[in-house]
Design a protein around this motif. Structure first.
Motif, PDB file in Angstrom:
ATOM      1  N   VAL A 223      -0.162  -3.381 -41.623  1.00  0.00           N
ATOM      2  CA  VAL A 223      -2.234  -2.759 -40.846  1.00  0.00           C
ATOM      3  C   VAL A 223      -2.066  -1.896 -42.089  1.00  0.00           C
ATOM      4  O   VAL A 223      -0.944  -0.466 -41.855  1.00  0.00           O
ATOM      5  N   ARG A 224      -2.898  -1.763 -42.110  1.00  0.00           N
ATOM      6  CA  ARG A 224      -3.447  -0.836 -43.253  1.00  0.00           C
ATOM      7  C   ARG A 224      -3.814   0.375 -42.419  1.00  0.00           C
ATOM      8  O   ARG A 224      -4.360   0.079 -41.761  1.00  0.00           O
ATOM      9  N   ASN A 225      -3.155   2.214 -42.260  1.00  0.00           N
ATOM     10  CA  ASN A 225      -3.427   2.926 -41.840  1.00  0.00           C
ATOM     11  C   ASN A 225      -5.011   3.525 -42.468  1.00  0.00           C
ATOM     12  O   ASN A 225      -4.573   3.886 -42.863  1.00  0.00           O
ATOM     13  N   ILE A 227      -6.359   6.459 -41.443  1.00  0.00           N
ATOM     14  CA  ILE A 227      -6.096   7.893 -41.976  1.00  0.00           C
ATOM     15  C   ILE A 227      -6.150   7.611 -43.300  1.00  0.00           C
ATOM     16  O   ILE A 227      -7.044   8.417 -44.252  1.00  0.00           O
ATOM     17  N   ILE A 228      -4.562   7.380 -44.176  1.00  0.00           N
ATOM     18  CA  ILE A 228      -4.098   7.241 -45.073  1.00  0.00           C
ATOM     19  C   ILE A 228      -5.361   6.454 -46.089  1.00  0.00           C
ATOM     20  O   ILE A 228      -5.538   6.888 -47.797  1.00  0.00           O
ATOM     21  N   ILE A 317      -0.324   3.666 -35.119  1.00  0.00           N
ATOM     22  CA  ILE A 317      -0.993   4.010 -36.124  1.00  0.00           C
ATOM     23  C   ILE A 317      -2.702   3.486 -35.437  1.00  0.00           C
ATOM     24  O   ILE A 317      -3.002   2.742 -34.526  1.00  0.00           O
TER      25      ILE A 317
ATOM     26  N   GLU B 242       0.651   0.327 -50.048  1.00  0.00           N
ATOM     27  CA  GLU B 242       0.883   0.424 -49.719  1.00  0.00           C
ATOM     28  C   GLU B 242       2.941   0.971 -50.339  1.00  0.00           C
ATOM     29  O   GLU B 242       3.932   0.350 -49.069  1.00  0.00           O
ATOM     30  N   ALA B 282      -2.095  -5.897 -45.029  1.00  0.00           N
ATOM     31  CA  ALA B 282      -1.690  -5.193 -45.862  1.00  0.00           C
ATOM     32  C   ALA B 282      -0.272  -4.945 -45.595  1.00  0.00           C
ATOM     33  O   ALA B 282       0.849  -3.808 -44.459  1.00  0.00           O
TER      34      ALA B 282
END
Lengths: 455, 455
Positions: A223-225, A227-228, A317, B242, B282
């Motif tokens: 999963v894409r974070n 905040i990042i 996350i 990533e 991701a």
């Protein structure tokens, strides 16, 4: 007339300071609805004072939000010029309250400075105008020009309702020129004419990923974070050379001429490090800090939040992250265009796996710039010099006063920015204060200025 | 013995569920001191239950923080093996409470799931063990092995005191093997042996600029914005592929073999999109989401904050910005080394004009990996299969259970992770729940497992 009025101000100094302290002790924080009664109290203070001085048609006008205090003085007769005086009686919140050395709403003098929220921005400066009108009325029996007073209660939350009213009630606010004292000098006791202000716009970016906070052990790696992702977006908008890297951001800006660079160089500079506690200044590549603050656009993230903010660790996350961005604009930049460029950029660089929402700040303003040679500006410069005993400098500044752009756009009248604040006033921050000698000399300047207008 | 015990569990199902609901209704949130009495209540519930079952030396041991519930069963005699059973009775906070569909501390069954904070993590699974011990004691009069029960109240806040106690009281906790039920299956009703867990470490980064929040108009262009500086730092640590871009982060990791990739491929995969609501997964370039979550290290920002977070706009350059970072580690990565690499990287890329402070998470843990062929593991796999009617799969998982690494490091005993949670349990999130059929089949598994140990 000047001497009697000045003498009156000297003789009544203590009483007037007490009156100012009473005004400052009202916590007229406009952004927080718990202060609604205080807002009303501050407006009523002004209403009463204006009535006492001898203004006519004094009223608290309904804006749909906090009331606008309006008053007129027509006693100078139809041949005298009319000035529109703008100010605001609302103040910024006081958080973080624990960083104040004294109660923000119990004014206290320390080392020649009056400490209180609003002492500089803008209740103190509004009060100086009224005290000067009182002094002239008490000693001369009349003012040398007609006055329309417009003191709003929503400047710190964007003046949105005022914008509507300025458009709707054109007869009410029409005047020959406007005077606004909601700004400052480049250094304490350094008379300063502000001939340029920056415009203003902003966006808020929210990056959303999962529909609930996820256990980072179970989903980290799939999963894409958010905040990042937001960090990547923000880092792509301004580089470490302080250059805004959004396509088209600088388009249309007039280049800074060698002449103007020289003018800026001559302005007594603030010691940025001493005033802010930073170790090193940081400015757009190719420009000095003074050049950048005065004459180049800026891009700031004013706030950011997302995920766990408490003590210690929470291994999640997070579902989303938000950043608040505002830009200060210079002549040549259109706020709407800038907002669109920022929005396009954000969507262009947003990584896959998250959704990105951009909310545009509703209230924007173009930059403002006048000729330093205008007679009304020259008279202001002379009055400053007479009161402060020092040559006046001409500067552009990084701040934005949306009402300045609106008055100019709607009424096409010249605007004189007569500011008395100092760089050490800590506007919007804990321990806001205003130097009492600027208070005295500022009122002296106003006495000279009104006197000079009738000439 | 199995059949009688299973019959007991069936006949007493309703009463035991009521008892579990009572346990779950105690808001034993360890991170919040307002729940100190509730923590005590939950510990006392366990103490009473263990006494009722027939355990000896039942006590709430002082840890310096929340009590550790300890108990022994020595009735199997000196020739029988001894198991150390670990679990925790504390739970995560419930915020944001408004996202719960029912009160987190009023257990409610909907669609075959028991909704309550702690139903899966870990009060529910702890209770299953005790209910199984009760069933065996009531039907057999004794347990088939000796047991040391260690149920702590600080797992959700890092188990720091337990770490000390495990080191100090080696005699107390020494056993032949350990069993921990604080994990889950890869899919509901899919028996799962966890043969690897990730390690864990973290840092907190605070970027500080000016010594007070600055007016963005007065100082924008002269002062580095701490939020933008932090964004640049974070963006430099993991790229949009990533991939963690901190030098040395991946050093020493054993490459993922084709064989292990195949094993991972065969594990019934969770539908990451359905479970989390994301539009697209991701993962680290070159690895599938399953490979990354199970067998590759992760880098997450768990929280970020700085500047103005209220409604609307506050045009400041904030004094500071903070990000909380945690990493999940795999075999070959040393937590201390990783912390140092992160810290060095942050200081290396930090721009001029701000100061950057890095605080290292005190509690870290190495990754854990055992051989799936160990007899104790094989017995567990057989018990699972018998209860769930399905072949057991062997997986590594992204979560970290620091106590696993500590028990291994201090006591060198084999550890069997007998987890019964499901991916839909929403651990640490609103609407945590646990399926009642997993509850039933999980207890059946435990009955078979204890039975198999004596053989």
């Amino acid at each position: 007339m000047s001497e009697q009025a000045l003498q009156y101000l000297t003789e009544n100094r203590e009483r007037l300071l007490e009156k100012l302290n009473h005004f400052l002790s009202i916590p007229s924080v406009s952004t927080d609805s718990v202060h609604k009664d205080d807002i009303k109290k501050a407006a009523t203070f002004l209403e009463d004072y204006l009535n006492d001085i001898g203004f006519e048609n004094v009223s608290q006008q309904d804006t749909g939000g906090h009331p606008l205090v309006y008053a007129e003085y027509n006693g100078a007769g139809p041949d005298a010029p009319t000035v529109l005086l703008y100010g605001h009686y609302d103040v910024q919140p006081v958080d973080p309250i624990e960083l104040w050395d004294s109660d923000p709403f119990k004014p206290e003098v320390r080392d020649g400075r009056l400490y209180a929220r609003g002492s500089s921005d803008d209740k103190g400066q509004v009060f100086m105008h009224l005290a000067v009108f009182e002094a002239i009325m008490k000693t001369e029996g009349k003012l040398p020009l007609n006055v329309k007073v417009c003191i709003e209660g929503e400047e710190e939350i964007g003046s949105e309702n005022l914008y509507e009213i300025l458009q709707e009630k054109k007869d009410q606010f029409q005047a020959d020129f406007a005077v606004i004292s909601d700004s400052g000098m480049v250094a304490k006791n350094q008379p300063t004419i502000l001939y340029g202000l920056k415009g203003f716009t902003g966006i808020e970016i929210t990056v959303t990923g999962p529909d609930h906070d996820l256990h980072s052990g179970m989903y980290g790696g799939a999963v894409r974070n958010p905040i990042i992702a937001l960090s990547h977006i923000l880092a792509s908008m301004k580089d470490v050379d302080e250059v805004v890297t959004v396509d088209g951001f600088y388009d249309g800006i007039e280049p800074l001429s060698d002449e103007e660079r020289k003018l800026i160089e001559q302005v007594p500079g603030e010691d940025f490090k001493a005033a802010t506690g930073i170790t090193e200044t940081a400015s757009e590549k190719g420009y000095t800090p003074k050049e950048h603050t005065m004459a180049r656009p800026t891009f700031e993230v004013n706030g950011i939040y997302g995920g766990y903010q408490g003590e210690g660790t929470k291994t999640i996350i997070p579902t989303s992250a938000t950043a608040k961005i505002t830009c200060r604009l210079v002549p040549g930049q259109d706020p709407d265009t800038i907002q669109s460029l920022l929005e396009e950029h954000v969507h262009k660089v947003a990584p896959k796996g998250v959704t990105v929402e951009v909310v545009k700040e509703r209230l924007s303003a173009k930059a403002y710039k006048v000729s330093p040679d205008h007679p009304l500006i020259q008279k202001a410069a002379d009055s400053y010099t007479k009161a402060f005993g020092k040559e006046t400098v001409y500067v552009r500044m990084g701040g934005s006063i949306p009402v300045v752009e609106w008055i100019e756009a709607i009424y096409k009248m010249p605007i004189v920015l007569l500011g008395f604040g100092t760089p050490e006033d800590r506007l919007h921050s804990p321990n806001e204060s205003f130097p009492l000698d600027s208070y005295d000399k500022g009122m002296e300047t106003l006495v000279y200025y009104w006197d000079s207008i009738k000439e």
